[in-house]
Design an enzyme around this catalytic site. Sequence first.
Site, PDB file in Angstrom:
ATOM      1  N   ARG A 219       1.025  -1.161   0.244  1.00 18.67           N
ATOM      2  CA  ARG A 219      -0.147  -0.129  -0.592  1.00 18.67           C
ATOM      3  C   ARG A 219       0.811   1.240  -0.005  1.00 18.67           C
ATOM      4  O   ARG A 219       1.866   1.471   0.368  1.00 18.67           O
ATOM      5  CB  ARG A 219      -0.538   0.053   0.696  1.00 18.67           C
ATOM      6  CG  ARG A 219      -1.585  -1.081   1.069  1.00 18.67           C
ATOM      7  CD  ARG A 219      -2.427  -1.381   2.316  1.00 18.67           C
ATOM      8  NE  ARG A 219      -3.439  -1.793   2.840  1.00 18.67           N
ATOM      9  CZ  ARG A 219      -2.977  -3.237   3.306  1.00 18.67           C
ATOM     10  NH1 ARG A 219      -2.200  -3.970   3.679  1.00 18.67           N
ATOM     11  NH2 ARG A 219      -3.926  -4.305   3.277  1.00 18.67           N
ATOM     12  N   HIS A 320      -3.090   3.567  -6.842  1.00 17.23           N
ATOM     13  CA  HIS A 320      -3.064   2.488  -5.542  1.00 17.23           C
ATOM     14  C   HIS A 320      -3.016   0.728  -7.078  1.00 17.23           C
ATOM     15  O   HIS A 320      -3.291  -0.340  -6.510  1.00 17.23           O
ATOM     16  CB  HIS A 320      -4.626   2.467  -5.295  1.00 17.23           C
ATOM     17  CG  HIS A 320      -4.078   3.871  -4.046  1.00 17.23           C
ATOM     18  ND1 HIS A 320      -3.702   3.628  -2.792  1.00 17.23           N
ATOM     19  CD2 HIS A 320      -4.359   4.884  -4.452  1.00 17.23           C
ATOM     20  CE1 HIS A 320      -3.353   4.742  -2.675  1.00 17.23           C
ATOM     21  NE2 HIS A 320      -4.051   5.760  -3.186  1.00 17.23           N
ATOM     22  N   ARG A 323      -0.603  -1.380  -6.890  1.00 12.94           N
ATOM     23  CA  ARG A 323      -0.582  -2.450  -5.740  1.00 12.94           C
ATOM     24  C   ARG A 323      -1.264  -3.734  -6.254  1.00 12.94           C
ATOM     25  O   ARG A 323      -1.357  -5.419  -6.227  1.00 12.94           O
ATOM     26  CB  ARG A 323      -1.169  -1.901  -4.473  1.00 12.94           C
ATOM     27  CG  ARG A 323      -1.990  -3.278  -3.340  1.00 12.94           C
ATOM     28  CD  ARG A 323      -1.972  -2.951  -2.343  1.00 12.94           C
ATOM     29  NE  ARG A 323      -2.635  -3.456  -1.750  1.00 12.94           N
ATOM     30  CZ  ARG A 323      -2.579  -4.501  -0.480  1.00 12.94           C
ATOM     31  NH1 ARG A 323      -1.384  -4.168  -0.274  1.00 12.94           N
ATOM     32  NH2 ARG A 323      -3.509  -5.204   0.417  1.00 12.94           N
ATOM     33  N   HIS A 346      -4.203  -9.221   3.628  1.00  7.89           N
ATOM     34  CA  HIS A 346      -5.222  -9.304   3.533  1.00  7.89           C
ATOM     35  C   HIS A 346      -5.928 -10.250   4.645  1.00  7.89           C
ATOM     36  O   HIS A 346      -5.495 -12.212   4.992  1.00  7.89           O
ATOM     37  CB  HIS A 346      -5.977  -9.663   2.125  1.00  7.89           C
ATOM     38  CG  HIS A 346      -5.785  -8.926   1.573  1.00  7.89           C
ATOM     39  ND1 HIS A 346      -6.037  -9.332   0.007  1.00  7.89           N
ATOM     40  CD2 HIS A 346      -6.200  -7.950   1.112  1.00  7.89           C
ATOM     41  CE1 HIS A 346      -5.735  -8.405  -0.744  1.00  7.89           C
ATOM     42  NE2 HIS A 346      -6.068  -7.477  -0.099  1.00  7.89           N
ATOM     43  N   TYR A 355      -8.261 -10.813  -7.021  1.00  5.58           N
ATOM     44  CA  TYR A 355      -6.993 -10.900  -8.111  1.00  5.58           C
ATOM     45  C   TYR A 355      -7.058 -12.329  -8.691  1.00  5.58           C
ATOM     46  O   TYR A 355      -5.765 -12.609  -9.438  1.00  5.58           O
ATOM     47  CB  TYR A 355      -5.653 -10.504  -6.507  1.00  5.58           C
ATOM     48  CG  TYR A 355      -5.780  -9.164  -5.623  1.00  5.58           C
ATOM     49  CD1 TYR A 355      -5.749  -8.262  -7.237  1.00  5.58           C
ATOM     50  CD2 TYR A 355      -6.273  -9.074  -4.644  1.00  5.58           C
ATOM     51  CE1 TYR A 355      -6.222  -6.899  -6.609  1.00  5.58           C
ATOM     52  CE2 TYR A 355      -6.153  -7.979  -4.112  1.00  5.58           C
ATOM     53  CZ  TYR A 355      -5.713  -7.369  -5.029  1.00  5.58           C
ATOM     54  OH  TYR A 355      -6.303  -6.057  -4.281  1.00  5.58           O
TER      55      TYR A 355
END
Length: 407
Positions: A219, A320, A323, A346, A355
């Site tokens: 991040r 962003h 990522r 996560h 993803y």
Amino acid sequence: MSGTKQKTNRASFGNVRKLPSGRFQARYPDPAGRPMTAPQTFATKRDALDHIAGVRADRMRGTYRDHRAGDAPFGPYAEEWIANGGSRGRLAPRTRALYEDQLRRHLAPLAPMPLNSITPPVVRSWYAKTRKGLQASAKARGGSGETAVRQSYALLRSILATAVADGLIGSNPAQIKGAGIASAPERPYMAPDVLSAIVEKMPERYHLPIRAMFGAHLRLGELVALQRGDYANGLLRVERQVAIVRGIPTVTATKTGEERVVAVPRTLALLLDEHLDATSGFPKSPMFTRPDGEALTHSGIQQAWAKARKAAGHPQFHVHDVRHAGLTLAAQAGATTRELMARAGHRTTAAAMTYQHVAEERGVLVADRMDALAGAAFQTRVEERPAGTERVTGLQGVLSLEMVVGH
């Protein structure tokens, strides 16, 4: 006189009296033995007696809720809820500041209201007015206001859910379906060659940081918080972030509050090794710095990215998305959901599943691998094609991470 005569019910637990209005009032002792009155009046004597019987049954079952507990105003209760760390007992500084701002601004109309007076119609009315006002103010800035109203409603729902758990209200009146759920469309996938084109348009000091953000799935706040001692032997430890709290950069734990160690791709590891060898500093010194020696900042990276993406002809991508691109490539490389969670930091599988979508390049690669493994299973059905008409597929059609970070 007869209109106000008290009558004791058969259980001798409470009593009912008829009011001058013709409705009936139920009275009974509170848990401490003091007299109390039901929160509403009743159309018939039977309804009042049934209410008394219900209160007595709830007391015996241990499920009784004193309606007077909900007389506390929403504002002070919400302030205490935030001060005590919300529903999980802890809030990140940036989240705390966001909640305090939402309570002060968007939830202010509900602040003086007793908790037990906030009903579903009240919530719907507040939501409609707040949404309309936020949309109007955001329109002038080119926004929609949907994020602010969604976040404010989600905060209201969480606070009221705690009030239910505390026994202050019987049920959560925030019942608007989908109002607190993010519905923003998924960000577009940024292919490695597009990322490379944008990076090349940025000042050189940002090249390696952006590549590290891509290869280690950082991040933005985690990237600017990196220290020289966080990397060694191909492993990057992510244990902090820099969050902007009320306009002030503040070092905090990661978004989930947990540390993680990410094994970075080989080419990125070599670049990080070269960077640390060519620069000096202590283990706690910033890993990536500006010309003045200070750590990179959110705004500096975002401004450089904004200029570069336009210059590269890809204005639709946010910083962003770097990522997101790295995690998507990891999924295409075969990372499992659990592995994606570990690399990305996560908490839930739902976030990692973002993803797992399969790009067209991945589908072609899978088909080619099937073709190679199937052997004779397909050979009898393949017609010979003229020379020069073969389809070029396989690994040549997939951009590897080495190609992106090592060019």
